[in-house]
Every structure is written in structure tokens, then in C-alpha cells.
Design a protein around this motif. Structure first.
Motif, PDB file in Angstrom:
ATOM      1  N   LYS A  13       0.830  -1.194   0.000  1.00 21.19           N
ATOM      2  CA  LYS A  13       0.000   0.000   0.000  1.00 21.19           C
ATOM      3  C   LYS A  13       0.869   1.250   0.000  1.00 21.19           C
ATOM      4  O   LYS A  13       1.989   1.249   0.517  1.00 21.19           O
ATOM      5  CB  LYS A  13      -0.923  -0.013   1.225  1.00 21.19           C
ATOM      6  N   GLU A  14       0.338   2.320  -0.605  1.00 20.27           N
ATOM      7  CA  GLU A  14       1.055   3.580  -0.685  1.00 20.27           C
ATOM      8  C   GLU A  14       1.451   4.042   0.712  1.00 20.27           C
ATOM      9  O   GLU A  14       0.623   4.137   1.619  1.00 20.27           O
ATOM     10  CB  GLU A  14       0.159   4.637  -1.344  1.00 20.27           C
ATOM     11  N   GLY A  15       2.742   4.289   0.877  1.00 19.16           N
ATOM     12  CA  GLY A  15       3.235   4.790   2.151  1.00 19.16           C
ATOM     13  C   GLY A  15       3.406   3.736   3.228  1.00 19.16           C
ATOM     14  O   GLY A  15       3.838   4.060   4.341  1.00 19.16           O
ATOM     15  N   ALA A  16       3.080   2.481   2.943  1.00 21.01           N
ATOM     16  CA  ALA A  16       3.196   1.429   3.954  1.00 21.01           C
ATOM     17  C   ALA A  16       4.662   1.169   4.286  1.00 21.01           C
ATOM     18  O   ALA A  16       5.511   1.105   3.407  1.00 21.01           O
ATOM     19  CB  ALA A  16       2.546   0.148   3.456  1.00 21.01           C
ATOM     20  N   THR A  17       4.947   1.045   5.555  1.00 22.34           N
ATOM     21  CA  THR A  17       6.287   0.700   6.028  1.00 22.34           C
ATOM     22  C   THR A  17       6.167  -0.470   6.996  1.00 22.34           C
ATOM     23  O   THR A  17       5.069  -0.793   7.467  1.00 22.34           O
ATOM     24  CB  THR A  17       6.949   1.886   6.753  1.00 22.34           C
ATOM     25  N   ALA A  18       7.297  -1.092   7.294  1.00 19.76           N
ATOM     26  CA  ALA A  18       7.279  -2.196   8.254  1.00 19.76           C
ATOM     27  C   ALA A  18       6.752  -1.710   9.610  1.00 19.76           C
ATOM     28  O   ALA A  18       6.036  -2.427  10.307  1.00 19.76           O
ATOM     29  CB  ALA A  18       8.676  -2.781   8.399  1.00 19.76           C
ATOM     30  N   GLU A  19       7.087  -0.471   9.957  1.00 18.30           N
ATOM     31  CA  GLU A  19       6.656   0.064  11.242  1.00 18.30           C
ATOM     32  C   GLU A  19       5.145   0.274  11.274  1.00 18.30           C
ATOM     33  O   GLU A  19       4.480  -0.018  12.275  1.00 18.30           O
ATOM     34  CB  GLU A  19       7.378   1.390  11.524  1.00 18.30           C
TER      35      GLU A  19
END
Length: 302
Positions: free
Chosen positions: A33-39
Motif C-alpha cells: 500500500k502507498e506509504g506502507a512501512t514495516a513500522e
């Protein structure tokens, strides 16, 4: 009008970069997803530090001698000095039928590496041998599969005494299974394996209301089709919650230790790709504008 060599080169570079990043866009972090990060996706998990993975290098496996990074995908053991976290116990032992061609892309070894005493992997054509008395379920979605919650609730209904017990161990003894089987491969391979004669008698279960976070595109499949390690993790968590009145304190989170690290790496690659893609577009645009400028000047002077 003939362009100077430098402008031709600039146009070629811009077009080449755009073609390159257009192809990369189909591979790098496709479903992320757009902007998704592991955090943002996994920040709620109780994971061990990934520092050992950041320092990992290629090293020979002590068993087979093959030089690999982080772990041996043949022997399922760490290489070098990487210290893996340990998940001491799972709700039930897990068996995995793994298709070897998936190689390092398969995720079931992640579970074996952190919980070796609870996870057994059978590389095709090897298969686990179950007789009719083996109480095992196959986690595989489909019309024949029973939701895990329904199966557990059915066991509770069949044994009211166990349902009233506060002991998860007492309740687990009344489950219709005491081990779980997973298939690690492409969806076509998994479907083919699930229909093998030696597995035909095994009841199928499925987990619900979980969407994949896997970074590889799965065209033609819904978001509920999980990567193997995701399915293993959510199966363990949901079973634990069903056996413990909804309680869960992160006991199995480190099953996703390698998975989350790889997700983080892919997400960072996605961000780098997008930055380079935007740069390539800017180069192509500048080259195109620069190429048209002399024509406009010549038209104005005439």
C-alpha cells in the motif's frame, strides 16, 4: 534537424530509464500500500531486534557447505554468526510440504529457523506419512475447508466440561486435531498437492478475516490468500486465542521475524525505485524540451 550527440544521448538515457522503471514497477513492492512501512504494518508485534540481520554476510553452511546469506535454504539452519530468536512452543506441531523450486522465495523456512522443535519441513517429493489415526488438519482455503473457529467451537460444544475449564491444555485435548499441515509453493502446486491420495482423508481448515501483506503480486487471487509464513502465524495466533478466551501476548510474533525484515527491505527498495523513477521522468522531460528548443528558435527567426 539533427541533434548534437549529447542531446541524443540524454534522450536515450531518459527513455531507457523509464522503460527500466516501468518493468520494475511490476516487481518491486507491487501490492504494498502507498506509504506502507514495516513500522506502520507490523509495529504492534513484539519482535526481536533485527540488528543481527543488518550485520549478516554470506557464509558457508556448516552442514552442506553451500555459501548462503543469513540461512541455508537447503538445511534450514542459520549461517555465519546470525542469532535467531526462538519460539519455544506452538499451539500444535506443524508439518510443511515444500516445493523446492520456490528456493529462497519460500517462507516456511522462516518458521523452522525460529522454532525448529515444532516445525518439520518435507521437501517434495518427500511427504509426511499419516495413518487414519493421525489427528492432523490441512490449512488450505476452499469450499471443503471449515473455518478454524467453527472447528474449535464444535469441539467445545461436544465437550461442555472442557469449555468450562480455564485450562488451555484441557481444551486442546478435545480438539479434533493435534498437528497442522501446510503446503509451501505456488497456488497451482499447493492445489495439486492437496489433492494427493495420501492427503485425501485429512480435513481442511481455513482462517478468516486476514489480508495478506505479501509484496509479490498474486494475480487472480484475493487478498485473503496468504503467504505460507503468514498463514502459519495467523493460524497459531487464532488457535491460541480460541483456546485462551481471546487472550494473546505476542508468543508467536517472532515467527514473522524474517518476514518483517524482508518486508522492510522491499518497502525501502520501493521508495528508492519511486525516487529514481521520478528522476528518470524529469530527465526524459528535460531532454525532450531541450530537443525541441532549437526548432522553435529557428521557426521564430524565419
Amino acid at each position: 534537424m539533427s541533434l548534437p550527440c549529447g542531446r541524443k544521448t540524454l534522450l536515450g538515457i531518459g527513455a531507457s530509464l523509464l522503460r527500466r522503471y516501468s518493468k520494475m514497477s511490476q516487481v518491486i513492492a507491487g501490492p504494498l500500500k502507498e506509504g506502507a512501512t514495516a513500522e506502520s504494518v507490523f509495529g504492534h508485534l513484539k519482535l526481536a531486534s533485527h540488528d543481527p540481520l543488518l550485520k549478516a554476510t554470506r557464509a558457508p553452511c556448516e552442514s552442506c557447505g553451500i555459501k548462503q546469506h543469513t540461512f541455508c535454504s537447503v538445511c534450514y539452519r542459520p549461517v555465519g554468526n546470525v542469532q535467531f530468536p526462538v519460539v519455544e512452543k506452538l499451539p500444535v506441531p506443524i508439518d510443511v510440504i515444500r516445493w523446492g523450486r520456490e528456493g529462497a522465495r519460500s517462507t516456511s523456512p522462516h518458521a523452522r529457523l525460529v522454532s525448529p522443535g515444532n516445525v518439520t519441513i518435507y521437501d517434495v517429493p518427500a511427504m509426511p506419512e499419516y495413518d487414519q489415526s493421525t489427528r492432523v488438519v490441512l490449512l488450505f482455503p476452499g469450499n471443503e475447508a471449515i473455518p478454524l473457529e467453527d472447528m474449535v467451537r464444535g469441539a467445545e460444544a461436544a465437550s461442555p466440561a472442557a469449555k468450562q475449564s480455564a485450562s488451555a491444555t484441557a481444551l486442546s485435548r478435545n480438539l479434533p486435531f493435534d498437528r497442522a499441515l501446510f503446503i509451501d509453493g505456488t497456488w497451482a502446486q499447493a492445489k495439486k498437492t492437496s489433492k494427493k491420495e495420501q492427503l485425501a482423508h485429512i480435513p481442511k481448515v481455513m482462517i478468516k478475516n486476514v489480508d495478506t501483506t505479501f509484496w509479490r503480486p498474486q494475480l487472480g487471487f484475493s487478498a485473503e490468500n496468504l503467504a505460507t509464513i503468514e498463514a502459519m502465524y495467523h493460524f497459531c495466533v487464532q488457535l491460541h486465542q480460541l483456546l485462551n478466551d481471546g487472550q494473546y501476548a505476542g508468543e508467536y510474533d517472532n515467527l514473522l521475524w524474517l518476514y518483517v525484515h524482508k518486508y522492510s527491505t522491499i518497502a525501502k527498495a520501493r521508495d528508492q525505485y519511486r525516487a529514481e523513477r521520478d528522476t528518470a521522468a524529469a530527465v526524459a522531460s528535460a531532454a525532450s524540451a531541450d530537443a525541441e528548443a532549437p526548432t522553435n528558435v529557428k521557426a521564430m527567426s524565419s
